[in-house]
Enzyme design. Structure first.
Site, PDB file in Angstrom:
ATOM      1  N   ARG A 101       0.873  -1.190   0.000  1.00 59.09           N
ATOM      2  CA  ARG A 101       0.000   0.000   0.000  1.00 59.09           C
ATOM      3  C   ARG A 101       0.898   1.223   0.000  1.00 59.09           C
ATOM      4  NH1 ARG A 101      -5.442   1.571   3.271  1.00 59.09           N
ATOM      5  NH2 ARG A 101      -6.179   0.140   1.656  1.00 59.09           N
ATOM      6  N   HIS A 128      -7.251   0.647  -6.681  1.00 64.94           N
ATOM      7  CA  HIS A 128      -7.455  -0.193  -5.489  1.00 64.94           C
ATOM      8  C   HIS A 128      -8.083  -1.507  -5.968  1.00 64.94           C
ATOM      9  CE1 HIS A 128      -7.816  -1.302  -1.437  1.00 64.94           C
ATOM     10  NE2 HIS A 128      -8.622  -0.382  -0.962  1.00 64.94           N
ATOM     11  N   GLN A 131     -10.132  -3.855  -3.562  1.00 60.48           N
ATOM     12  CA  GLN A 131     -11.445  -3.362  -3.169  1.00 60.48           C
ATOM     13  C   GLN A 131     -12.475  -3.588  -4.279  1.00 60.48           C
ATOM     14  OE1 GLN A 131     -12.330  -1.677  -0.055  1.00 60.48           O
ATOM     15  NE2 GLN A 131     -14.320  -2.249  -0.861  1.00 60.48           N
ATOM     16  N   ASP A 220     -17.122   7.361  -2.281  1.00 59.37           N
ATOM     17  CA  ASP A 220     -15.866   7.197  -1.542  1.00 59.37           C
ATOM     18  C   ASP A 220     -15.535   8.565  -0.958  1.00 59.37           C
ATOM     19  OD1 ASP A 220     -13.362   6.321  -0.630  1.00 59.37           O
ATOM     20  OD2 ASP A 220     -12.402   6.399  -2.605  1.00 59.37           O
ATOM     21  N   CYS A 260     -16.558   1.871   0.053  1.00 66.67           N
ATOM     22  CA  CYS A 260     -15.402   1.018   0.385  1.00 66.67           C
ATOM     23  C   CYS A 260     -14.975   1.192   1.838  1.00 66.67           C
ATOM     24  CB  CYS A 260     -14.249   1.312  -0.563  1.00 66.67           C
ATOM     25  SG  CYS A 260     -13.608   2.996  -0.447  1.00 66.67           S
ATOM     26  N   ARG A 288     -13.551  -8.325   1.407  1.00 66.91           N
ATOM     27  CA  ARG A 288     -12.128  -8.110   1.149  1.00 66.91           C
ATOM     28  C   ARG A 288     -11.371  -9.406   1.442  1.00 66.91           C
ATOM     29  NH1 ARG A 288     -10.097  -3.041   1.267  1.00 66.91           N
ATOM     30  NH2 ARG A 288      -8.264  -4.174   0.531  1.00 66.91           N
TER      31      ARG A 288
HETATM   32  N1   CP Z   1     -11.328   0.107   2.075  1.00 63.88           N
HETATM   33  C1   CP Z   1     -10.075   0.055   2.569  1.00 63.88           C
HETATM   34  O1   CP Z   1      -9.104  -0.161   1.850  1.00 63.88           O
HETATM   35  O2   CP Z   1     -10.000   0.234   3.909  1.00 63.88           O
HETATM   36  P1   CP Z   1      -8.659   0.429   4.774  1.00 63.88           P
HETATM   37  O3   CP Z   1      -8.064   1.757   4.348  1.00 63.88           O
HETATM   38  O4   CP Z   1      -9.121   0.431   6.196  1.00 63.88           O
HETATM   39  O5   CP Z   1      -7.724  -0.696   4.475  1.00 63.88           O
HETATM   40  N1  NVA Z   2      -9.855   6.805  -2.012  1.00 63.98           N
HETATM   41  C1  NVA Z   2      -9.561   6.397  -0.662  1.00 63.98           C
HETATM   42  C2  NVA Z   2      -9.805   4.937  -0.491  1.00 63.98           C
HETATM   43  C3  NVA Z   2      -9.617   4.446   0.912  1.00 63.98           C
HETATM   44  C4  NVA Z   2      -9.796   2.972   1.048  1.00 63.98           C
HETATM   45  C5  NVA Z   2      -8.132   6.749  -0.326  1.00 63.98           C
HETATM   46  O1  NVA Z   2      -7.244   6.548  -1.154  1.00 63.98           O
HETATM   47  O2  NVA Z   2      -7.893   7.244   0.788  1.00 63.98           O
END
Ligand code: CP
Ligand code: NVA
Length: 304
Positions: A101, A128, A131, A220, A260, A288
Protein backbone atom coordinates in the site's frame (compact mmCIF):
# COMPACT_ATOMS: atom_id res chain seq x y z
CA UNK A 1 -1.69 -14.24 -13.49
CA UNK A 2 1.51 -13.83 -11.43
CA UNK A 3 0.79 -10.49 -9.78
CA UNK A 4 -2.11 -8.10 -9.17
CA UNK A 5 -0.83 -4.59 -9.76
CA UNK A 6 -4.06 -3.20 -11.25
CA UNK A 7 -7.50 -4.12 -12.53
CA UNK A 8 -6.43 -2.53 -15.80
CA UNK A 9 -4.04 -5.41 -16.51
CA UNK A 10 -6.67 -8.15 -16.00
CA UNK A 11 -9.14 -9.48 -18.56
CA UNK A 12 -12.88 -9.84 -17.96
CA UNK A 13 -12.40 -13.62 -17.86
CA UNK A 14 -9.69 -13.36 -15.19
CA UNK A 15 -11.94 -11.12 -13.07
CA UNK A 16 -14.77 -13.66 -13.36
CA UNK A 17 -12.42 -16.52 -12.38
CA UNK A 18 -11.29 -14.62 -9.28
CA UNK A 19 -14.91 -13.90 -8.33
CA UNK A 20 -15.90 -17.55 -8.75
CA UNK A 21 -12.98 -18.62 -6.54
CA UNK A 22 -13.87 -15.91 -4.01
CA UNK A 23 -17.45 -17.23 -3.74
CA UNK A 24 -16.10 -20.79 -3.30
CA UNK A 25 -13.55 -19.85 -0.64
CA UNK A 26 -16.20 -17.86 1.23
CA UNK A 27 -18.60 -20.82 1.19
CA UNK A 28 -15.87 -23.20 2.36
CA UNK A 29 -14.40 -20.93 5.04
CA UNK A 30 -13.59 -22.82 8.22
CA UNK A 31 -12.66 -26.05 6.49
CA UNK A 32 -9.02 -24.90 6.19
CA UNK A 33 -8.39 -27.38 3.43
CA UNK A 34 -6.82 -24.87 1.04
CA UNK A 35 -3.31 -24.05 2.23
CA UNK A 36 -1.35 -23.06 -0.88
CA UNK A 37 0.79 -20.65 1.18
CA UNK A 38 2.05 -23.40 3.50
CA UNK A 39 5.59 -22.57 4.64
CA UNK A 40 5.54 -19.13 3.01
CA UNK A 41 6.07 -15.64 4.46
CA UNK A 42 4.25 -12.73 2.81
CA UNK A 43 5.18 -9.14 3.67
CA UNK A 44 2.62 -6.37 3.98
CA UNK A 45 4.53 -3.15 3.21
CA UNK A 46 2.29 -0.20 4.07
CA UNK A 47 3.04 3.53 3.68
CA UNK A 48 -0.56 4.57 4.41
CA UNK A 49 -3.05 3.79 7.20
CA UNK A 50 -5.32 0.76 6.92
CA UNK A 51 -7.85 -1.20 8.91
CA UNK A 52 -9.70 -3.45 6.43
CA UNK A 53 -6.83 -4.18 4.05
CA UNK A 54 -4.30 -4.97 6.73
CA UNK A 55 -6.60 -7.20 8.78
CA UNK A 56 -8.09 -9.03 5.79
CA UNK A 57 -4.65 -9.79 4.33
CA UNK A 58 -3.19 -10.90 7.66
CA UNK A 59 -6.17 -13.21 8.28
CA UNK A 60 -6.31 -14.42 4.67
CA UNK A 61 -2.60 -15.26 4.45
CA UNK A 62 -2.80 -17.17 7.75
CA UNK A 63 -5.94 -19.07 6.66
CA UNK A 64 -4.14 -20.15 3.48
CA UNK A 65 -1.28 -21.57 5.57
CA UNK A 66 1.18 -18.68 5.27
CA UNK A 67 2.74 -16.23 7.68
CA UNK A 68 1.99 -12.52 7.26
CA UNK A 69 4.72 -10.02 8.19
CA UNK A 70 3.50 -6.44 8.59
CA UNK A 71 6.13 -3.82 7.71
CA UNK A 72 5.16 -0.19 8.21
CA UNK A 73 7.36 2.19 6.22
CA UNK A 74 7.59 4.16 9.47
CA UNK A 75 9.77 1.33 10.80
CA UNK A 76 11.74 0.01 7.83
CA UNK A 77 14.56 1.75 5.94
CA UNK A 78 12.23 2.45 2.99
CA UNK A 79 10.74 5.21 5.12
CA UNK A 80 14.22 6.76 5.55
CA UNK A 81 14.86 6.85 1.82
CA UNK A 82 16.21 3.42 0.89
CA UNK A 83 15.16 2.96 -2.75
CA UNK A 84 12.24 0.62 -3.42
CA UNK A 85 14.39 -1.35 -5.88
CA UNK A 86 16.93 -2.13 -3.14
CA UNK A 87 14.25 -3.05 -0.60
CA UNK A 88 12.66 -5.26 -3.27
CA UNK A 89 15.91 -7.10 -4.05
CA UNK A 90 16.52 -7.79 -0.35
CA UNK A 91 13.02 -9.06 0.36
CA UNK A 92 12.98 -11.03 -2.89
CA UNK A 93 15.73 -13.24 -1.44
CA UNK A 94 13.87 -13.94 1.80
CA UNK A 95 10.09 -13.97 1.42
CA UNK A 96 7.53 -15.46 -0.94
CA UNK A 97 5.14 -12.62 -1.79
CA UNK A 98 4.32 -8.99 -1.04
CA UNK A 99 1.26 -6.84 -0.51
CA UNK A 100 1.98 -3.13 -0.93
CA UNK A 101 0.00 0.00 0.00
CA UNK A 102 1.67 3.18 -1.15
CA UNK A 103 1.33 6.38 -3.19
CA UNK A 104 2.76 5.92 -6.68
CA UNK A 105 1.73 3.07 -8.96
CA UNK A 106 5.36 3.03 -10.16
CA UNK A 107 6.48 1.98 -6.66
CA UNK A 108 4.36 -1.19 -6.77
CA UNK A 109 5.54 -1.89 -10.31
CA UNK A 110 9.18 -1.38 -9.37
CA UNK A 111 8.82 -3.64 -6.34
CA UNK A 112 7.36 -6.43 -8.49
CA UNK A 113 10.08 -5.98 -11.13
CA UNK A 114 13.06 -5.96 -8.78
CA UNK A 115 11.84 -8.51 -6.24
CA UNK A 116 10.47 -10.96 -8.83
CA UNK A 117 7.92 -11.84 -6.14
CA UNK A 118 4.16 -12.28 -6.57
CA UNK A 119 3.10 -8.72 -5.69
CA UNK A 120 -0.35 -7.34 -4.85
CA UNK A 121 -1.40 -3.69 -5.01
CA UNK A 122 -3.18 -2.99 -1.71
CA UNK A 123 -4.01 0.61 -2.84
CA UNK A 124 -2.05 3.23 -4.67
CA UNK A 125 -3.11 6.73 -5.73
CA UNK A 126 -3.94 5.12 -9.08
CA UNK A 127 -6.00 2.02 -8.22
CA UNK A 128 -7.46 -0.19 -5.49
CA UNK A 129 -7.82 -3.54 -7.27
CA UNK A 130 -8.53 -5.61 -4.13
CA UNK A 131 -11.44 -3.36 -3.17
CA UNK A 132 -13.08 -3.51 -6.60
CA UNK A 133 -12.87 -7.33 -6.56
CA UNK A 134 -14.59 -7.34 -3.14
CA UNK A 135 -17.22 -4.91 -4.44
CA UNK A 136 -17.94 -7.08 -7.49
CA UNK A 137 -18.16 -10.15 -5.22
CA UNK A 138 -20.70 -8.26 -3.09
CA UNK A 139 -22.64 -7.18 -6.18
CA UNK A 140 -22.84 -10.81 -7.36
CA UNK A 141 -23.95 -11.99 -3.90
CA UNK A 142 -26.66 -9.34 -3.83
CA UNK A 143 -27.94 -9.60 -7.40
CA UNK A 144 -26.57 -12.92 -8.75
CA UNK A 145 -23.44 -14.12 -10.56
CA UNK A 146 -22.87 -11.98 -13.66
CA UNK A 147 -25.75 -9.66 -12.70
CA UNK A 148 -23.57 -6.67 -13.62
CA UNK A 149 -24.35 -7.47 -17.28
CA UNK A 150 -26.65 -4.71 -18.49
CA UNK A 151 -26.63 -2.99 -15.10
CA UNK A 152 -26.23 0.75 -14.56
CA UNK A 153 -23.77 1.53 -11.79
CA UNK A 154 -23.15 5.08 -10.54
CA UNK A 155 -20.09 6.52 -8.80
CA UNK A 156 -20.42 9.96 -7.23
CA UNK A 157 -17.94 12.47 -5.86
CA UNK A 158 -14.19 12.27 -6.43
CA UNK A 159 -14.69 10.00 -9.41
CA UNK A 160 -11.15 10.11 -10.80
CA UNK A 161 -9.59 8.78 -7.57
CA UNK A 162 -8.23 5.25 -7.04
CA UNK A 163 -11.71 3.73 -6.52
CA UNK A 164 -13.21 5.61 -9.47
CA UNK A 165 -10.37 4.44 -11.71
CA UNK A 166 -10.82 0.85 -10.52
CA UNK A 167 -14.54 1.01 -11.33
CA UNK A 168 -13.70 2.45 -14.76
CA UNK A 169 -11.41 -0.45 -15.62
CA UNK A 170 -13.97 -2.94 -14.29
CA UNK A 171 -16.58 -1.33 -16.56
CA UNK A 172 -14.20 -1.57 -19.51
CA UNK A 173 -13.55 -5.28 -18.89
CA UNK A 174 -17.08 -6.35 -17.89
CA UNK A 175 -19.18 -4.01 -20.04
CA UNK A 176 -21.66 -2.61 -17.51
CA UNK A 177 -22.76 1.03 -17.76
CA UNK A 178 -20.81 3.24 -15.35
CA UNK A 179 -22.12 6.76 -14.74
CA UNK A 180 -19.60 9.05 -13.05
CA UNK A 181 -20.83 12.29 -11.51
CA UNK A 182 -18.69 14.99 -9.95
CA UNK A 183 -17.66 18.61 -10.38
CA UNK A 184 -16.26 19.38 -13.82
CA UNK A 185 -12.66 19.66 -12.63
CA UNK A 186 -12.83 16.25 -10.92
CA UNK A 187 -14.13 14.29 -13.92
CA UNK A 188 -11.66 11.98 -15.71
CA UNK A 189 -9.49 13.80 -18.21
CA UNK A 190 -9.39 12.98 -21.89
CA UNK A 191 -6.19 10.91 -21.60
CA UNK A 192 -7.83 8.60 -19.04
CA UNK A 193 -10.95 8.17 -21.19
CA UNK A 194 -8.82 7.64 -24.30
CA UNK A 195 -6.88 4.87 -22.54
CA UNK A 196 -10.15 3.21 -21.55
CA UNK A 197 -11.53 3.63 -25.08
CA UNK A 198 -15.07 2.38 -24.38
CA UNK A 199 -18.53 3.92 -24.72
CA UNK A 200 -20.15 2.44 -21.59
CA UNK A 201 -18.65 5.06 -19.24
CA UNK A 202 -20.72 8.23 -18.90
CA UNK A 203 -19.30 11.38 -17.28
CA UNK A 204 -21.64 14.08 -16.02
CA UNK A 205 -21.79 17.00 -13.60
CA UNK A 206 -25.46 16.12 -12.91
CA UNK A 207 -25.76 13.81 -9.88
CA UNK A 208 -29.41 12.97 -10.61
CA UNK A 209 -28.59 11.96 -14.17
CA UNK A 210 -25.94 9.53 -12.90
CA UNK A 211 -28.17 8.00 -10.22
CA UNK A 212 -31.32 7.77 -12.36
CA UNK A 213 -32.22 4.05 -12.72
CA UNK A 214 -28.85 2.96 -11.31
CA UNK A 215 -28.89 -0.30 -9.36
CA UNK A 216 -25.64 0.23 -7.48
CA UNK A 217 -24.66 3.70 -6.25
CA UNK A 218 -21.06 4.05 -5.08
CA UNK A 219 -19.20 6.73 -3.31
CA UNK A 220 -15.87 7.20 -1.54
CA UNK A 221 -14.19 9.88 0.54
CA UNK A 222 -13.66 13.21 -1.20
CA UNK A 223 -10.22 13.48 0.43
CA UNK A 224 -8.08 10.43 -0.30
CA UNK A 225 -5.02 9.59 1.78
CA UNK A 226 -2.24 11.99 0.87
CA UNK A 227 -4.65 14.80 -0.09
CA UNK A 228 -5.33 16.06 3.44
CA UNK A 229 -3.95 19.54 2.60
CA UNK A 230 -6.78 19.97 0.05
CA UNK A 231 -9.50 19.46 2.68
CA UNK A 232 -11.69 22.56 2.89
CA UNK A 233 -10.96 23.95 -0.57
CA UNK A 234 -11.88 20.64 -2.16
CA UNK A 235 -14.91 19.73 -0.08
CA UNK A 236 -17.26 22.60 -0.99
CA UNK A 237 -17.37 21.65 -4.67
CA UNK A 238 -18.42 18.09 -3.84
CA UNK A 239 -21.55 18.68 -1.73
CA UNK A 240 -23.93 18.45 -4.74
CA UNK A 241 -22.64 14.86 -5.14
CA UNK A 242 -23.39 13.71 -1.59
CA UNK A 243 -25.24 10.37 -1.53
CA UNK A 244 -28.38 11.23 0.44
CA UNK A 245 -31.99 10.04 0.66
CA UNK A 246 -33.26 12.74 -1.72
CA UNK A 247 -30.86 11.75 -4.47
CA UNK A 248 -31.63 8.06 -4.05
CA UNK A 249 -35.29 8.62 -5.00
CA UNK A 250 -33.93 8.63 -8.59
CA UNK A 251 -32.27 5.20 -8.27
CA UNK A 252 -33.69 1.89 -9.53
CA UNK A 253 -36.03 -0.11 -7.31
CA UNK A 254 -34.00 -2.51 -5.16
CA UNK A 255 -30.85 -0.40 -5.44
CA UNK A 256 -27.85 -0.73 -3.13
CA UNK A 257 -25.40 1.86 -1.89
CA UNK A 258 -21.74 0.79 -1.82
CA UNK A 259 -18.92 2.45 0.09
CA UNK A 260 -15.40 1.02 0.38
CA UNK A 261 -15.00 2.65 3.84
CA UNK A 262 -13.80 4.49 5.82
CA UNK A 263 -16.82 6.79 5.41
CA UNK A 264 -17.09 10.44 6.36
CA UNK A 265 -20.72 10.87 7.36
CA UNK A 266 -22.20 14.24 6.46
CA UNK A 267 -19.78 14.59 3.54
CA UNK A 268 -19.86 12.00 0.73
CA UNK A 269 -22.71 10.05 2.41
CA UNK A 270 -25.31 10.88 5.03
CA UNK A 271 -25.55 8.90 8.26
CA UNK A 272 -29.11 7.69 7.51
CA UNK A 273 -28.12 6.34 4.08
CA UNK A 274 -25.03 4.61 5.44
CA UNK A 275 -27.02 2.97 8.24
CA UNK A 276 -29.87 1.96 5.88
CA UNK A 277 -27.33 0.25 3.60
CA UNK A 278 -25.03 -1.02 6.37
CA UNK A 279 -25.67 -4.73 5.65
CA UNK A 280 -24.27 -4.47 2.13
CA UNK A 281 -21.55 -1.93 2.99
CA UNK A 282 -20.13 -4.12 5.76
CA UNK A 283 -20.42 -7.18 3.52
CA UNK A 284 -18.15 -5.32 1.09
CA UNK A 285 -15.67 -4.98 3.94
CA UNK A 286 -15.96 -8.68 4.84
CA UNK A 287 -15.59 -9.67 1.21
CA UNK A 288 -12.13 -8.11 1.15
CA UNK A 289 -11.05 -11.29 2.94
CA UNK A 290 -12.66 -13.71 0.49
CA UNK A 291 -11.69 -11.82 -2.68
CA UNK A 292 -8.08 -11.44 -1.54
CA UNK A 293 -7.87 -15.11 -0.58
CA UNK A 294 -8.85 -15.82 -4.20
CA UNK A 295 -6.02 -13.55 -5.40
CA UNK A 296 -3.46 -15.08 -3.01
CA UNK A 297 -4.58 -18.60 -3.93
CA UNK A 298 -4.27 -17.86 -7.65
CA UNK A 299 -0.84 -16.21 -7.35
CA UNK A 300 0.54 -18.98 -5.13
CA UNK A 301 -0.76 -21.68 -7.47
CA UNK A 302 0.60 -19.97 -10.59
CA UNK A 303 4.02 -19.36 -8.97
CA UNK A 304 4.65 -23.10 -8.56
N1 CP B 1 -11.33 0.11 2.08
C1 CP B 1 -10.07 0.05 2.57
O1 CP B 1 -9.10 -0.16 1.85
O2 CP B 1 -10.00 0.23 3.91
P1 CP B 1 -8.66 0.43 4.77
O3 CP B 1 -8.06 1.76 4.35
O4 CP B 1 -9.12 0.43 6.20
O5 CP B 1 -7.72 -0.70 4.47
N1 NVA C 1 -9.85 6.80 -2.01
C1 NVA C 1 -9.56 6.40 -0.66
C2 NVA C 1 -9.81 4.94 -0.49
C3 NVA C 1 -9.62 4.45 0.91
C4 NVA C 1 -9.80 2.97 1.05
C5 NVA C 1 -8.13 6.75 -0.33
O1 NVA C 1 -7.24 6.55 -1.15
O2 NVA C 1 -7.89 7.24 0.79
Amino acid sequence: MRQLLSIEELTGAQICELLALGHKLKAERGNHVHQPLQGQTWALIFSKSSTRTRVSFEVGIAELGGRPMFLSTRDIQLGRGEPIKDTARVLGRMIHGAVIRTYGQDEVEDFAKYSQLPTINALTDQEHPCQILADLLTLEETYGVGAWKGMKIAFLGDVDNNMGRSWMWAAKHLGFTLALAGPEHALPKQDVLAALNCDNIICTTDAEEAVRDATVINTDTWISMGQEAEKGTKEQAFFPYQVNAGLLTQAAKGHSVFHCLPAYRGYEITDDVLEAHAPVIFTEAENRLHAQKAVLYTLATNAR
